[in-house]
Structures are given as structure tokens and as C-alpha cells.
Design a protein around this motif. Structure first.
Motif, PDB file in Angstrom:
ATOM      1  N   ILE A  40       4.296  24.007  36.260  1.00 45.28           N
ATOM      2  CA  ILE A  40       5.327  25.291  35.963  1.00 45.28           C
ATOM      3  C   ILE A  40       6.430  24.488  35.000  1.00 45.28           C
ATOM      4  N   PHE A  41       6.933  23.434  35.314  1.00 43.51           N
ATOM      5  CA  PHE A  41       8.146  22.741  34.936  1.00 43.51           C
ATOM      6  C   PHE A  41       7.577  22.319  33.309  1.00 43.51           C
ATOM      7  N   GLU A  42       6.526  21.896  33.150  1.00 40.57           N
ATOM      8  CA  GLU A  42       5.924  21.595  31.756  1.00 40.57           C
ATOM      9  C   GLU A  42       5.845  22.691  31.057  1.00 40.57           C
ATOM     10  N   THR A  43       5.422  23.961  31.583  1.00 44.97           N
ATOM     11  CA  THR A  43       5.284  25.071  30.598  1.00 44.97           C
ATOM     12  C   THR A  43       6.699  25.643  30.298  1.00 44.97           C
ATOM     13  N   ALA A  44       7.673  25.629  31.279  1.00 43.78           N
ATOM     14  CA  ALA A  44       8.958  26.111  31.159  1.00 43.78           C
ATOM     15  C   ALA A  44       9.560  25.218  29.805  1.00 43.78           C
ATOM     16  N   GLU A  45       9.626  23.766  29.919  1.00 42.06           N
ATOM     17  CA  GLU A  45       9.840  22.915  28.774  1.00 42.06           C
ATOM     18  C   GLU A  45       9.263  23.300  27.308  1.00 42.06           C
ATOM     19  N   ARG A  46       7.917  23.716  27.397  1.00 42.60           N
ATOM     20  CA  ARG A  46       7.195  23.879  26.307  1.00 42.60           C
ATOM     21  C   ARG A  46       7.760  25.093  25.395  1.00 42.60           C
ATOM     22  N   LYS A  87       9.398  29.463  16.543  1.00 38.70           N
ATOM     23  CA  LYS A  87       8.919  28.811  17.489  1.00 38.70           C
ATOM     24  C   LYS A  87       7.602  29.390  18.255  1.00 38.70           C
ATOM     25  N   VAL A  88       7.748  30.670  18.639  1.00 34.67           N
ATOM     26  CA  VAL A  88       6.808  31.393  19.288  1.00 34.67           C
ATOM     27  C   VAL A  88       5.426  31.553  18.476  1.00 34.67           C
ATOM     28  N   ARG A  89       5.429  31.864  17.012  1.00 38.16           N
ATOM     29  CA  ARG A  89       4.478  31.607  16.073  1.00 38.16           C
ATOM     30  C   ARG A  89       3.888  30.333  16.203  1.00 38.16           C
ATOM     31  N   GLU A  90       4.521  29.264  16.277  1.00 42.67           N
ATOM     32  CA  GLU A  90       4.096  27.966  16.145  1.00 42.67           C
ATOM     33  C   GLU A  90       3.214  27.472  17.322  1.00 42.67           C
ATOM     34  N   ILE A  91       3.802  28.040  18.667  1.00 45.06           N
ATOM     35  CA  ILE A  91       3.187  27.979  19.924  1.00 45.06           C
ATOM     36  C   ILE A  91       1.727  28.858  19.807  1.00 45.06           C
ATOM     37  N   LEU A  92       1.792  29.822  19.319  1.00 46.83           N
ATOM     38  CA  LEU A  92       0.625  30.718  19.200  1.00 46.83           C
ATOM     39  C   LEU A  92      -0.580  30.051  18.197  1.00 46.83           C
ATOM     40  N   LEU A  93      -0.250  29.418  17.227  1.00 46.76           N
ATOM     41  CA  LEU A  93      -0.973  28.720  16.134  1.00 46.76           C
ATOM     42  C   LEU A  93      -1.619  27.468  17.047  1.00 46.76           C
ATOM     43  N   GLU A  94      -0.692  27.128  17.668  1.00 49.45           N
ATOM     44  CA  GLU A  94      -1.127  25.579  18.383  1.00 49.45           C
ATOM     45  C   GLU A  94      -2.271  26.211  19.383  1.00 49.45           C
ATOM     46  N   LEU A  95      -2.014  27.122  20.272  1.00 51.22           N
ATOM     47  CA  LEU A  95      -2.822  27.612  21.309  1.00 51.22           C
ATOM     48  C   LEU A  95      -4.202  27.951  20.721  1.00 51.22           C
ATOM     49  N   ALA A  96      -4.099  28.662  19.328  1.00 51.10           N
ATOM     50  CA  ALA A  96      -5.569  28.962  18.944  1.00 51.10           C
ATOM     51  C   ALA A  96      -6.378  27.915  18.416  1.00 51.10           C
ATOM     52  N   GLU A  97      -5.329  26.871  17.846  1.00 50.30           N
ATOM     53  CA  GLU A  97      -6.174  25.581  17.531  1.00 50.30           C
ATOM     54  C   GLU A  97      -6.914  24.813  18.544  1.00 50.30           C
ATOM     55  N   ILE A 127       3.962  39.219  12.049  1.00 48.77           N
ATOM     56  CA  ILE A 127       2.836  38.472  12.611  1.00 48.77           C
ATOM     57  C   ILE A 127       2.047  38.037  11.441  1.00 48.77           C
ATOM     58  N   ASP A 128       2.300  38.367  10.127  1.00 52.19           N
ATOM     59  CA  ASP A 128       1.450  37.905   8.966  1.00 52.19           C
ATOM     60  C   ASP A 128       1.384  36.447   8.893  1.00 52.19           C
ATOM     61  N   LYS A 129       2.452  35.777   9.562  1.00 55.57           N
ATOM     62  CA  LYS A 129       2.162  34.229   9.301  1.00 55.57           C
ATOM     63  C   LYS A 129       1.464  33.632  10.351  1.00 55.57           C
TER      64      LYS A 129
END
Length: 232
Positions: free
Chosen positions: A108-114, A165-175, A190-192
């Protein structure tokens, strides 16, 4: 097959909102559902997540039904901030999901920090700004490490830095192997993160692969002087 949506119809009285919606998500990709406010995006996402009944149609989510509770251990749905409780803290929201999903306090804390909400995790949500609520909702959707994330307007209310930052997280999750279906009323938001766009208009989907467009024309107007910038 991660998600298959087949011939979904939805009406409210005599008004047909969704007219035979069909699409598939086969890989860990980011697919955007784009349309103006009121076009039925949230209705479609709620139906996929079995929060609203469809008049007709079928689903396959990770090989199972959207009526199977076990499927929802592998997927997550980020709704708007009306699902949050003002009198609870951010941690309370994450802990509730953690208890249901068997998630450790450490995770939980790791997710919050991420996500970047660890600094106000113990503050009551009633004192959160719109952007802070959006970050909490994203953490709630991410915490069970889903195979499929369904996000309703995830960039709504975010300042430019937070949106990046949110876009970077989404791209990382997809990878990392997570498939993402997100909705937005703003294509520029969302085009990025994706070239796979589903345009929802008048109750039907128009599929569009933005990567097929090689040329973009930007027009900038400053002090009544127009400057055209051409990219290829």
C-alpha cells in the motif's frame, strides 16, 4: 484475449445511447475511448464492469465473464471521485481494497509513493483538491497490480506536471504487461500515450489508428500574426 466487447446496446427509455459497440484488446496496450461529454463513455465502462446492465451484448474479460467476481481480482476500474468518502483518509481507501485483495501494508505504501500521494495519505479526502483525488483514484486502481485497468477520465483536473507523471506511469504499466482502456473527452490529453483511438459518436464507435497519420499541421497565432508549423 484480454477484453472482448461484442455488440453492446444500451437504451434509457426511448433513447438508444449505445448502438452495437464492439472492440477487442488483445495485448498490453493503451486504448483510448474518446468522445464528448454525454456521449456514453462512462455508461460503456460501467457496463463492462457490471455496474450497469446492457440491453444486449456479450463480454469476455481475461477468459471469463464480467459477472464472475474472481475476474475483478485481475482488473481494476477507476471511476470519478464521487466514489470517494470525504470523512475517510486516503490510506483508509487503499487499506479497504488491500483487505479485500489480500494486499500487504508495505505494498500500500509503495503504491502511494509511486503515485506521489504518500505526503497526504493520512489526510481526510474532504480536504483533498481535485488533483489529489485523481491521484488517489489512480492509486486505488493500481494497487492490485491488475492485468487490465479501465480508467474513466484519469487526467481530469490534473495540472500539466501531474498529467505528465500519470502518462509516464501508464506507459510504464503497458510496458510491464498491463492493458489499459481509458476514456477522455479531450484527444490532446491522451495522444501522447496511445495511437489506438476509439471515437464514440452518436452511439457507435469509429476506430482510428493515429499512427497512420504521418503529417500534423499546427497553427499558432500571436498578436494577429499567424505562423504555420509543419511536421512530417
Amino acid at each position: 484475449m484480454i477484453l472482448s466487447v461484442n455488440n453492446i446496446h444500451k437504451s434509457y427509455g426511448k433513447e438508444e445511447v449505445l448502438k452495437g459497440i464492439s472492440f477487442d484488446i488483445n495485448n498490453s496496450e493503451i486504448v483510448a475511448l474518446v468522445g464528448p461529454n454525454g456521449s456514453g463513455k462512462s455508461t460503456l465502462l460501467n457496463i463492462i464492469n457490471n455496474l450497469l446492465p446492457a440491453n444486449n451484448g456479450k463480454f469476455n474479460i481475461l477468459g471469463g465473464s464480467n459477472k464472475d467476481p474472481e475476474v475483478f481480482r485481475k482488473i481494476s476500474f477507476m471511476q470519478d471521485n464521487t466514489v470517494l468518502y470525504d470523512y475517510l483518509t486516503g490510506y483508509d481507501h487503499l487499506q479497504f481494497i488491500g483487505d479485500l485483495q489480500g494486499i500487504t501494508k508495505k505494498h500500500i505504501f509503495e503504491t502511494a509513493e509511486r503515485i506521489g500521494i504518500d505526503g497526504y495519505l493520512n489526510k481526510k479526502v474532504g480536504h483533498y483538491s481535485l488533483g489529489m483525488k485523481q491521484h488517489l483514484l489512480l492509486a486505488m486502481a493500481l494497487i492490485n497490480q491488475p492485468k487490465l485497468m479501465i480508467l474513466d477520465e484519469p487526467l481530469n483536473g490534473l495540472d500539466p506536471t501531474s498529467a505528465i507523471k500519470v502518462r509516464e506511469i501508464l506507459l510504464e504499466l503497458a510496458e510491464q504487461g498491463t492493458a489499459i482502456l481509458l476514456s477522455s473527452h479531450n484527444l490532446a490529453e491522451i495522444d501522447k500515450v496511445t495511437s489506438n483511438i476509439l471515437f464514440l459518436k452518436n452511439g457507435v464507435l469509429i476506430h482510428e489508428d493515429l499512427s497512420a497519420h504521418k503529417q500534423v499541421w499546427y497553427e499558432i497565432k500571436v498578436m494577429d500574426v499567424e505562423i504555420g508549423i509543419y511536421f512530417k
